[in-house]
Design a protein around this motif. Structure first.
Motif, PDB file in Angstrom:
ATOM      1  N   TRP A   1       7.718  10.146 -19.997  1.00 36.49           N
ATOM      2  CA  TRP A   1       6.414  10.686 -19.574  1.00 36.49           C
ATOM      3  C   TRP A   1       6.521  11.506 -18.296  1.00 36.49           C
ATOM      4  CZ3 TRP A   1       2.729  11.559 -22.725  1.00 36.49           C
ATOM      5  CH2 TRP A   1       2.614  10.781 -23.872  1.00 36.49           C
TER       6      TRP A   1
ATOM      7  N   SER B   1       3.960   6.306 -14.966  1.00 35.36           N
ATOM      8  CA  SER B   1       4.776   7.473 -14.632  1.00 35.36           C
ATOM      9  C   SER B   1       4.288   8.149 -13.343  1.00 35.36           C
ATOM     10  CB  SER B   1       4.720   8.478 -15.799  1.00 35.36           C
ATOM     11  OG  SER B   1       4.834   9.793 -15.330  1.00 35.36           O
TER      12      SER B   1
ATOM     13  N   TYR C   1      -4.773   6.300 -26.357  1.00 30.33           N
ATOM     14  CA  TYR C   1      -3.343   6.292 -26.690  1.00 30.33           C
ATOM     15  C   TYR C   1      -2.481   5.733 -25.557  1.00 30.33           C
ATOM     16  CZ  TYR C   1      -3.696   8.820 -31.128  1.00 30.33           C
ATOM     17  OH  TYR C   1      -3.946   9.170 -32.427  1.00 30.33           O
TER      18      TYR C   1
ATOM     19  N   PRO D   1       3.101  -0.497 -14.060  1.00 34.23           N
ATOM     20  CA  PRO D   1       2.957  -0.874 -15.475  1.00 34.23           C
ATOM     21  C   PRO D   1       1.627  -1.579 -15.690  1.00 34.23           C
ATOM     22  CG  PRO D   1       4.994  -1.788 -14.524  1.00 34.23           C
ATOM     23  CD  PRO D   1       4.178  -1.264 -13.392  1.00 34.23           C
TER      24      PRO D   1
ATOM     25  N   CYS E   1      -3.512   6.791 -17.559  1.00 35.52           N
ATOM     26  CA  CYS E   1      -4.474   7.901 -17.338  1.00 35.52           C
ATOM     27  C   CYS E   1      -3.869   9.276 -17.606  1.00 35.52           C
ATOM     28  CB  CYS E   1      -5.088   7.817 -15.950  1.00 35.52           C
ATOM     29  SG  CYS E   1      -3.876   7.844 -14.632  1.00 35.52           S
TER      30      CYS E   1
ATOM     31  N   THR F   1      -4.081  13.551 -25.396  1.00 36.33           N
ATOM     32  CA  THR F   1      -5.348  13.301 -26.077  1.00 36.33           C
ATOM     33  C   THR F   1      -6.302  12.716 -25.063  1.00 36.33           C
ATOM     34  OG1 THR F   1      -4.166  12.843 -28.093  1.00 36.33           O
ATOM     35  CG2 THR F   1      -6.444  12.109 -27.997  1.00 36.33           C
ATOM     36  N   ALA F   2      -7.373  13.414 -24.826  1.00 36.42           N
ATOM     37  CA  ALA F   2      -8.324  12.953 -23.812  1.00 36.42           C
ATOM     38  C   ALA F   2      -9.721  12.931 -24.402  1.00 36.42           C
ATOM     39  CB  ALA F   2      -8.263  13.891 -22.613  1.00 36.42           C
TER      40      ALA F   2
ATOM     41  N   GLU G   1       0.985  -3.915 -17.543  1.00 38.38           N
ATOM     42  CA  GLU G   1       1.167  -5.348 -17.764  1.00 38.38           C
ATOM     43  C   GLU G   1       1.036  -6.142 -16.469  1.00 38.38           C
ATOM     44  OE1 GLU G   1       3.108  -2.848 -18.599  1.00 38.38           O
ATOM     45  OE2 GLU G   1       4.301  -3.215 -20.385  1.00 38.38           O
TER      46      GLU G   1
ATOM     47  N   HIS H   1      10.448   0.082 -19.798  1.00 35.64           N
ATOM     48  CA  HIS H   1       9.639   0.763 -18.769  1.00 35.64           C
ATOM     49  C   HIS H   1      10.364   1.992 -18.218  1.00 35.64           C
ATOM     50  CE1 HIS H   1       6.836  -2.847 -17.700  1.00 35.64           C
ATOM     51  NE2 HIS H   1       6.459  -2.189 -18.775  1.00 35.64           N
TER      52      HIS H   1
ATOM     53  N   GLN I   1       2.922  11.599 -14.029  1.00 35.23           N
ATOM     54  CA  GLN I   1       1.598  11.615 -14.667  1.00 35.23           C
ATOM     55  C   GLN I   1       0.520  11.329 -13.607  1.00 35.23           C
ATOM     56  OE1 GLN I   1       1.692  13.144 -17.476  1.00 35.23           O
ATOM     57  NE2 GLN I   1       1.320  11.635 -19.079  1.00 35.23           N
TER      58      GLN I   1
ATOM     59  N   TRP J   1       1.644   1.378 -25.557  1.00 36.55           N
ATOM     60  CA  TRP J   1       2.884   1.478 -24.786  1.00 36.55           C
ATOM     61  C   TRP J   1       3.223   0.176 -24.057  1.00 36.55           C
ATOM     62  CZ3 TRP J   1       6.106   5.542 -25.299  1.00 36.55           C
ATOM     63  CH2 TRP J   1       5.566   6.699 -25.868  1.00 36.55           C
TER      64      TRP J   1
ATOM     65  N   GLU K   1      -9.196   3.710 -16.168  1.00 33.76           N
ATOM     66  CA  GLU K   1      -8.446   4.165 -17.347  1.00 33.76           C
ATOM     67  C   GLU K   1      -7.017   3.615 -17.292  1.00 33.76           C
ATOM     68  OE1 GLU K   1      -8.287   8.374 -18.179  1.00 33.76           O
ATOM     69  OE2 GLU K   1      -7.039   8.045 -19.951  1.00 33.76           O
TER      70      GLU K   1
ATOM     71  N   ASP L   1      -1.120   4.333 -14.247  1.00 36.20           N
ATOM     72  CA  ASP L   1      -0.125   4.905 -15.161  1.00 36.20           C
ATOM     73  C   ASP L   1       1.260   4.549 -14.624  1.00 36.20           C
ATOM     74  OD1 ASP L   1      -0.378   7.427 -17.417  1.00 36.20           O
ATOM     75  OD2 ASP L   1       1.624   6.960 -16.618  1.00 36.20           O
TER      76      ASP L   1
HETATM   77  C1  SAM Z   1      -0.317   9.228 -24.687  1.00 37.33           C
HETATM   78  S1  SAM Z   1      -0.414   9.166 -22.968  1.00 37.33           S
HETATM   79  C2  SAM Z   1      -2.132   8.949 -22.781  1.00 37.33           C
HETATM   80  C3  SAM Z   1      -2.662   9.623 -21.620  1.00 37.33           C
HETATM   81  C4  SAM Z   1      -4.008  10.326 -21.683  1.00 37.33           C
HETATM   82  N1  SAM Z   1      -4.878   9.860 -22.703  1.00 37.33           N
HETATM   83  C5  SAM Z   1      -3.788  11.816 -21.821  1.00 37.33           C
HETATM   84  O1  SAM Z   1      -4.229  12.421 -22.770  1.00 37.33           O
HETATM   85  O2  SAM Z   1      -3.156  12.393 -20.962  1.00 37.33           O
HETATM   86  C6  SAM Z   1       0.213   7.567 -22.577  1.00 37.33           C
HETATM   87  C7  SAM Z   1       0.297   7.315 -21.088  1.00 37.33           C
HETATM   88  O3  SAM Z   1       0.642   5.940 -20.920  1.00 37.33           O
HETATM   89  C8  SAM Z   1       1.553   5.857 -19.836  1.00 37.33           C
HETATM   90  N2  SAM Z   1       2.318   4.601 -19.994  1.00 37.33           N
HETATM   91  C9  SAM Z   1       3.356   4.343 -20.829  1.00 37.33           C
HETATM   92  N3  SAM Z   1       3.747   3.068 -20.690  1.00 37.33           N
HETATM   93  C10 SAM Z   1       2.949   2.514 -19.745  1.00 37.33           C
HETATM   94  C11 SAM Z   1       2.863   1.210 -19.158  1.00 37.33           C
HETATM   95  N4  SAM Z   1       3.664   0.222 -19.536  1.00 37.33           N
HETATM   96  N5  SAM Z   1       1.937   1.007 -18.187  1.00 37.33           N
HETATM   97  C12 SAM Z   1       1.101   2.020 -17.793  1.00 37.33           C
HETATM   98  N6  SAM Z   1       1.133   3.253 -18.316  1.00 37.33           N
HETATM   99  C13 SAM Z   1       2.039   3.499 -19.288  1.00 37.33           C
HETATM  100  C14 SAM Z   1       2.402   7.108 -19.926  1.00 37.33           C
HETATM  101  O4  SAM Z   1       2.997   7.436 -18.700  1.00 37.33           O
HETATM  102  C15 SAM Z   1       1.378   8.140 -20.390  1.00 37.33           C
HETATM  103  O5  SAM Z   1       0.821   8.848 -19.325  1.00 37.33           O
END
Ligand code: SAM
Length: 354
Positions: free
Chosen positions: A124, A188, A231, A212, A165, A135-136, A214, A117, A191, A235, A162, A186
């Motif tokens: 991020w 981060s 995406y 997180p 996000c 990717t949105a 989870e 984490h 983010q 994670w 989401e 999210d």
């Molecule tokens: C590939 S990005 C996807 C975000 C969105 N689709 C975009 O285009 O901006 C993955 C996101 O998952 C978040 N992330 C990573 N691990 C996570 C976790 N365990 N719990 C929640 N968010 C997490 C990251 O901070 C990141 O913003």
């Protein structure tokens, strides 16, 4: 191998030869995007190109691996060091692919949830989007688009959440489609801030949680019509726990849609127009990989792992999409699109709470 140093050296030598990135890329028969990727330290030239590249830059292989010009005295010393490093990397190498990117070497690790984490949050918070892009919706990544699939259905007055996000672009998309109650989570803080600022600029309000996926972080249960993730889900450090949480957030008949990189995509790399199987499909070990000066921690999961975890947590699967949209694939001529003509590079699953 210090990819950043090597990248800077390639850029310096290219300029010394009076070549633009485009001229240099044409000389060795690759795209200028690939040259730019190497020069940013994001990936190394394929072995099949190295000699060609050295000839064009008037350097030798030893200098390429060292990332600097070598005097005769340094030559032998560096050659031995480089051979040792290459041998070591060969042992540890697993060609690591996240989304459309090949991101270098991956080292197997034992999962420690806190470390994963913290590591991923740091990535991020800082360079994540720069390295992996964002990717949105309407894109599900790869060559899959909501515009053609219409998996989300009618969103008028819907409550949506989401997962992961990111920068908030997908929340704007569902808002534009009529969703009225928007939530995002999210891990981060940066983010979350990006999402907040972006939505505020559009005059959109959303409830955002920095936690997180989870964990139970106070998101209401039996509340949402739709939970989605672009995406994001891959994670998680605990797929079952995450799906259990998501199931609890949804109303009965609520829909869960998510995508991730297709697991077959990570096993196969494109080399000289041929697909080469370089990683085992069955390998679900956790690994750590370096991008720029940051690390990420991830694991690969088989498609059956996602599907069985959904079923085990009470979801009914309505759709599994793994076809690439031909129009999108044909829009570009890249290594990624060439690969996408032969295998799935992303997948989307639509499931429902029973
Ligand atoms: C590939 S990005 C996807 C975000 C969105 N689709 C975009 O285009 O901006 C993955 C996101 O998952 C978040 N992330 C990573 N691990 C996570 C976790 N365990 N719990 C929640 N968010 C997490 C990251 O901070 C990141 O913003």
């Amino acid at each position: 191998m210090d990819q950043i140093k090597i990248g800077k050296f390639i850029a310096e030598m290219r300029k010394q030869q009076g070549l633009t990135q485009r001229e240099f890329s044409e000389l060795i028969g690759i795209s200028d995007k690939t040259v730019s990727k190497w020069e940013c330290g994001n990936g190394m030239p394929d072995v099949s190109l190295m000699q060609l590249l050295c000839d064009a830059l008037k350097i030798n292989l030893n200098e390429l691996f060292s990332g600097e010009k070598l005097t005769d005295a340094d030559y032998k010393k560096n050659a031995e060091k480089n051979i040792m490093e290459l041998a070591k990397e060969k042992e540890e190498i697993k060609k690591n692919i996240v989304g459309g990117k090949v991101i270098g070497h991956a080292l197997n690790i034992d999962l420690n949830v806190n470390t994963a984490h913290n590591t991923n949050t740091e990535f991020w918070n800082t360079i994540g989007s720069e390295f992996l892009g964002s990717t949105a919706l309407p894109s599900y990544g790869g060559y899959i688009t909501e515009d053609k699939l219409n998996l989300l259905g009618n969103l008028a007055n819907k409550k949506v959440l989401e997962i992961g996000c990111g920068n908030g672009r997908s929340l704007k998309y569902v808002f534009d489609k009529g969703a009225t109650d928007l939530w995002g989570i999210d891990i981060s803080p940066n983010q979350v801030k990006r999402t907040k600022n972006f939505l505020a600029l559009q005059g959109i309000s959303a409830e955002l949680k920095c936690a997180p996926m989870e964990d139970d972080c106070g998101i209401p249960t039996n509340y949402f019509d739709l939970v989605y993730s672009v995406y994001g889900i891959g994670w998680t450090t605990d797929l079952n726990k995450t799906f259990r949480q998501i199931y609890s957030y949804l109303k009965k008949d609520g829909v869960f849609i998510f995508n991730w990189s297709h697991p077959i995509h990570k096993c196969v790399s494109l080399e000289n127009n041929k697909l080469i199987f370089s990683n085992s499909y069955f390998d679900e070990k956790w690994y750590s990989a370096t991008m720029g000066d940051k690390k990420i921690m991830l694991s690969n999961r088989k498609l059956s792992t996602y599907i069985n975890a959904l079923a085990d947590n009470g979801f009914m699967i309505e759709k599994l999409v793994e076809d690439n949209d031909e129009d999108l694939v044909n829009e570009e001529e890249t290594e990624f699109s060439r690969k996408a003509k032969m295998l799935p590079v992303a997948f989307v699953i639509k499931a429902r709470k029973m």
